[in-house]
Design a protein around this motif. Sequence first.
Motif, PDB file in Angstrom:
ATOM      1  N   LEU A 265       0.836  -1.209   0.000  1.00  0.00           N
ATOM      2  CA  LEU A 265       0.000   0.000   0.000  1.00  0.00           C
ATOM      3  C   LEU A 265       0.871   1.258   0.000  1.00  0.00           C
ATOM      4  N   ALA A 266       1.929   1.233   0.813  1.00  0.00           N
ATOM      5  CA  ALA A 266       2.830   2.389   0.861  1.00  0.00           C
ATOM      6  C   ALA A 266       3.502   2.596  -0.493  1.00  0.00           C
ATOM      7  N   LEU A 267       3.874   1.495  -1.155  1.00  0.00           N
ATOM      8  CA  LEU A 267       4.472   1.593  -2.491  1.00  0.00           C
ATOM      9  C   LEU A 267       3.475   2.195  -3.477  1.00  0.00           C
ATOM     10  N   TYR A 268       2.241   1.784  -3.371  1.00  0.00           N
ATOM     11  CA  TYR A 268       1.209   2.322  -4.263  1.00  0.00           C
ATOM     12  C   TYR A 268       1.115   3.842  -4.123  1.00  0.00           C
ATOM     13  N   HIS A 269       1.122   4.323  -2.898  1.00  0.00           N
ATOM     14  CA  HIS A 269       1.028   5.769  -2.682  1.00  0.00           C
ATOM     15  C   HIS A 269       2.287   6.481  -3.186  1.00  0.00           C
ATOM     16  N   ALA A 270       3.445   5.836  -3.046  1.00  0.00           N
ATOM     17  CA  ALA A 270       4.676   6.445  -3.560  1.00  0.00           C
ATOM     18  C   ALA A 270       4.604   6.611  -5.074  1.00  0.00           C
ATOM     19  N   LYS A 271       4.018   5.646  -5.748  1.00  0.00           N
ATOM     20  CA  LYS A 271       3.895   5.711  -7.210  1.00  0.00           C
ATOM     21  C   LYS A 271       2.830   6.721  -7.625  1.00  0.00           C
TER      22      LYS A 271
ATOM     23  N   THR B 216      -1.995   4.333   8.576  1.00  0.00           N
ATOM     24  CA  THR B 216      -3.310   3.677   8.653  1.00  0.00           C
ATOM     25  C   THR B 216      -4.329   4.289   7.694  1.00  0.00           C
ATOM     26  N   SER B 217      -4.138   5.562   7.348  1.00  0.00           N
ATOM     27  CA  SER B 217      -5.073   6.203   6.422  1.00  0.00           C
ATOM     28  C   SER B 217      -5.035   5.538   5.051  1.00  0.00           C
ATOM     29  N   MET B 218      -3.911   4.908   4.726  1.00  0.00           N
ATOM     30  CA  MET B 218      -3.803   4.238   3.429  1.00  0.00           C
ATOM     31  C   MET B 218      -4.771   3.074   3.336  1.00  0.00           C
ATOM     32  N   SER B 219      -4.960   2.365   4.428  1.00  0.00           N
ATOM     33  CA  SER B 219      -5.916   1.255   4.428  1.00  0.00           C
ATOM     34  C   SER B 219      -7.335   1.772   4.254  1.00  0.00           C
ATOM     35  N   ARG B 220      -7.620   2.892   4.894  1.00  0.00           N
ATOM     36  CA  ARG B 220      -8.959   3.474   4.722  1.00  0.00           C
ATOM     37  C   ARG B 220      -9.163   3.921   3.279  1.00  0.00           C
ATOM     38  N   ASP B 221      -8.108   4.488   2.683  1.00  0.00           N
ATOM     39  CA  ASP B 221      -8.208   4.904   1.284  1.00  0.00           C
ATOM     40  C   ASP B 221      -8.447   3.707   0.375  1.00  0.00           C
TER      41      ASP B 221
ATOM     42  N   ARG C 229     -12.035   0.723  -3.215  1.00  0.00           N
ATOM     43  CA  ARG C 229     -12.750  -0.495  -3.593  1.00  0.00           C
ATOM     44  C   ARG C 229     -14.257  -0.264  -3.616  1.00  0.00           C
ATOM     45  N   GLU C 230     -14.742   0.523  -2.665  1.00  0.00           N
ATOM     46  CA  GLU C 230     -16.170   0.853  -2.659  1.00  0.00           C
ATOM     47  C   GLU C 230     -16.540   1.642  -3.911  1.00  0.00           C
ATOM     48  N   ILE C 231     -15.702   2.639  -4.222  1.00  0.00           N
ATOM     49  CA  ILE C 231     -15.985   3.476  -5.392  1.00  0.00           C
ATOM     50  C   ILE C 231     -15.940   2.632  -6.669  1.00  0.00           C
ATOM     51  N   GLU C 232     -14.976   1.733  -6.757  1.00  0.00           N
ATOM     52  CA  GLU C 232     -14.871   0.891  -7.948  1.00  0.00           C
ATOM     53  C   GLU C 232     -16.140   0.069  -8.153  1.00  0.00           C
ATOM     54  N   ALA C 233     -16.584  -0.610  -7.088  1.00  0.00           N
ATOM     55  CA  ALA C 233     -17.779  -1.450  -7.200  1.00  0.00           C
ATOM     56  C   ALA C 233     -19.011  -0.605  -7.519  1.00  0.00           C
ATOM     57  N   GLU C 234     -19.140   0.538  -6.844  1.00  0.00           N
ATOM     58  CA  GLU C 234     -20.314   1.388  -7.063  1.00  0.00           C
ATOM     59  C   GLU C 234     -20.282   2.048  -8.436  1.00  0.00           C
ATOM     60  N   LEU C 235     -19.067   2.344  -8.933  1.00  0.00           N
ATOM     61  CA  LEU C 235     -18.959   2.971 -10.250  1.00  0.00           C
ATOM     62  C   LEU C 235     -19.391   2.002 -11.348  1.00  0.00           C
ATOM     63  N   ARG C 236     -18.981   0.764 -11.219  1.00  0.00           N
ATOM     64  CA  ARG C 236     -19.412  -0.234 -12.206  1.00  0.00           C
ATOM     65  C   ARG C 236     -20.934  -0.351 -12.213  1.00  0.00           C
ATOM     66  N   ALA C 237     -21.509  -0.359 -11.016  1.00  0.00           N
ATOM     67  CA  ALA C 237     -22.973  -0.457 -10.921  1.00  0.00           C
ATOM     68  C   ALA C 237     -23.632   0.813 -11.453  1.00  0.00           C
TER      69      ALA C 237
ATOM     70  N   GLU D 225     -12.578  12.248  -7.351  1.00  0.00           N
ATOM     71  CA  GLU D 225     -12.703  11.109  -6.453  1.00  0.00           C
ATOM     72  C   GLU D 225     -12.763   9.797  -7.217  1.00  0.00           C
ATOM     73  N   PHE D 226     -13.562   9.767  -8.296  1.00  0.00           N
ATOM     74  CA  PHE D 226     -13.793   8.485  -8.955  1.00  0.00           C
ATOM     75  C   PHE D 226     -13.019   8.299 -10.257  1.00  0.00           C
ATOM     76  N   ILE D 227     -12.598   9.381 -10.911  1.00  0.00           N
ATOM     77  CA  ILE D 227     -11.836   9.214 -12.154  1.00  0.00           C
ATOM     78  C   ILE D 227     -10.489   8.512 -11.892  1.00  0.00           C
ATOM     79  N   PRO D 228      -9.696   8.915 -10.853  1.00  0.00           N
ATOM     80  CA  PRO D 228      -8.450   8.184 -10.588  1.00  0.00           C
ATOM     81  C   PRO D 228      -8.681   6.710 -10.284  1.00  0.00           C
ATOM     82  N   VAL D 229      -9.768   6.413  -9.546  1.00  0.00           N
ATOM     83  CA  VAL D 229     -10.074   5.015  -9.255  1.00  0.00           C
ATOM     84  C   VAL D 229     -10.406   4.274 -10.545  1.00  0.00           C
ATOM     85  N   ALA D 230     -11.161   4.930 -11.411  1.00  0.00           N
ATOM     86  CA  ALA D 230     -11.513   4.316 -12.695  1.00  0.00           C
ATOM     87  C   ALA D 230     -10.261   4.023 -13.518  1.00  0.00           C
ATOM     88  N   GLU D 231      -9.279   4.917 -13.457  1.00  0.00           N
ATOM     89  CA  GLU D 231      -8.045   4.715 -14.213  1.00  0.00           C
ATOM     90  C   GLU D 231      -7.206   3.597 -13.605  1.00  0.00           C
ATOM     91  N   GLU D 232      -7.163   3.532 -12.283  1.00  0.00           N
ATOM     92  CA  GLU D 232      -6.362   2.510 -11.617  1.00  0.00           C
ATOM     93  C   GLU D 232      -6.920   1.117 -11.845  1.00  0.00           C
TER      94      GLU D 232
END
Length: 654
Positions: free
Chosen positions: A367-373, A385-390, A395-403, A446-453
């Motif tokens: 997770l820390a590596l992901y944020h570094a990138k 710990t905020s990284m886990s919440r993020d 994951r919530e946004i990804e599932a809800e965006l698909r729906a 909020e959701f465009i970066p998640v959509a790209e990832e």
Amino acid sequence: MAKARIVKQVRKGLIRLMHDDALTERVRRTLVRTLYTQPSSLALGAAAGIVASSIVAYQSGSTGIIILTVALTVVAIARVAAGIGLSPDKTHRSTRQLEILYEIGAFTYSFLLGTIAALTLLIDAGATLKVAIVANALCYGVGICGRNAGRPSIALGQLILVCAPIFTVCLIIGDAPLLFLGATIILLIPAMASIMLNIFKVLRDSIASAEESERMAEKMRILARTDVVTGLANRAGLNHEIVERLTQIADDQMLAVFWVDLDRFKEVNDLLGHPVGDRVLVETARRLKEVTPDEASVARFGGDEFVIFCEVENRRECEKLASEIHAEIMRPIRLDGDRMEVGASIGIAMLPDDGLDADTLMQNADLALYHAKVNGRKQTCFYHTSMSRDLVRRREIEAELRAAILKDELSIFFQPIVDLETGKIRTFEALVRWFHPEKGELRPDEFIPVAEETGVIVTLGNWITTQAAKAAAQWPEDVTVAVNLSPLQIKAPGAALGIINALRNAGLDPKRLELEVTESVFLDDDNATEYFIEDLSKEGIRFALDDFGTGYSSLSYIHKYPFKKIKVDRSFVSGPDVGTKSDAIIRAVAELGSKLDMDIVAEGIETVEQVEIVRDAGCTLGQGYHFSRAVPDYLATMLLAKERGEDGPSKAVA
């Protein structure tokens, strides 16, 4: 003939015994171990010899036999004690020492027993005693050949030392029964030697096979845990080492996991080939081994990722080590005289603060590596710990965006791009909006970066293009629509065909579609972007370079690709650092656009003064809240109708 074959076989066996050094030390020690196994059998044999000798000594009253019996008893007791106390599994004595100690006791006991039997034949002790002691001695010699077959030289020596005194006495006395006994002994020795050597061969081969199987199994375990390219531990080896380390760590000891990812390593493989990529990996592995502590575990986790696991005193030491690792990797690499720079991102998790088991530590380091990138690469990031919440949030946004795409919860809004001379709307930029039924409106950032990832951006981008084309088909034909494209969307299979089909289904002329791309599209260029732009340009679709001035090589992109429009980033128009320098930059870009016959769009216009500034600087188009916020499609149609003095939507006549 049979006797000759037996003697020949024994001779060959003895020659093989002289080459025992061909056996490995582990096999040899295993064979010696057989001498010390089951000391109870040794005790039973000794007890039988002591009892038989004691009876002869008592019945005969011979002083010599009594002395020999006492000596035999002492040696027997010493042998049993040595068998119990000198087990190879319980002592650190060498194999040769254990052999010598056993030989001394075995040979002494055998010779004493054989001598007692021989003396009994010489004295007038009665036939019963003679038969009993001789039978006991010979049975011992025969039995020991089976028990000590693991070391044939010892077993054969014991048999000879038992039989030799008896055979000698038989020759001395010389009567027929004893001569027959002597002849039997002569035949007994090679026969038992042959049997013993066969047992030894089977035993030795079995142990050697087991040792070889164990060696091969260990080699396979090592290979299974080793990366073939770098020689470091692989993922399986890393997991094994981490688990082993965690079971031995003290309660107050801190450990750190450094997860290293080489930035844009795929480009090395794609442009220079996998052999060069492998050499880069090998050099990186060497540097990591040099810069990390000796006790650190360094592994290639897969691809271009490395994981380092080691003890640290505190967070400051961890930060120092991370800095050294980063600096070492970032040093230029020279391959065949060529200079190559490889960047790296590092994620770090520490025990016990960030996890108490291997899985948690690895997950948090990842997770820390992901944020570094995400934060721009070439960075080191510690887990928080905020990284886990993020992560949960993403994951919530990804599932809800698909729906949301399936349920039509998304909407397309349009922000006008205005001609700064006439004030008329030339283009609408299509912007996606998400009105969540429970959470309300979610911002695009909020959701465009998640959509790209997650790759959802491909589906989302195609949907936006389709909806924008349908709306634009209802506008006057001189009004175009602009759609933003993601790098992932461009590189998706069939991306160009999907856009063309969307235009055909909507009945929109390709010349009325503008595709806006940022410089990030070109950073990972693998020819897909070039082919994409070339194919769509042939259809008449126009391209615009968005957020101009925020990248690194904009002029080269303008020269290479057929852009018809450049959008000056809002930071030069209404940002906090707006001033003389930003005005000069806008003028330079506007002059460039004029020379190249390109429209220059000033983004982020919020005031009349800003309109005058960018217009005077040479910008041809403007976009921002001063003209209008993004509005739904029906309001966009109303804006056009109002501007043209019409009562409703219409299409200009060509």
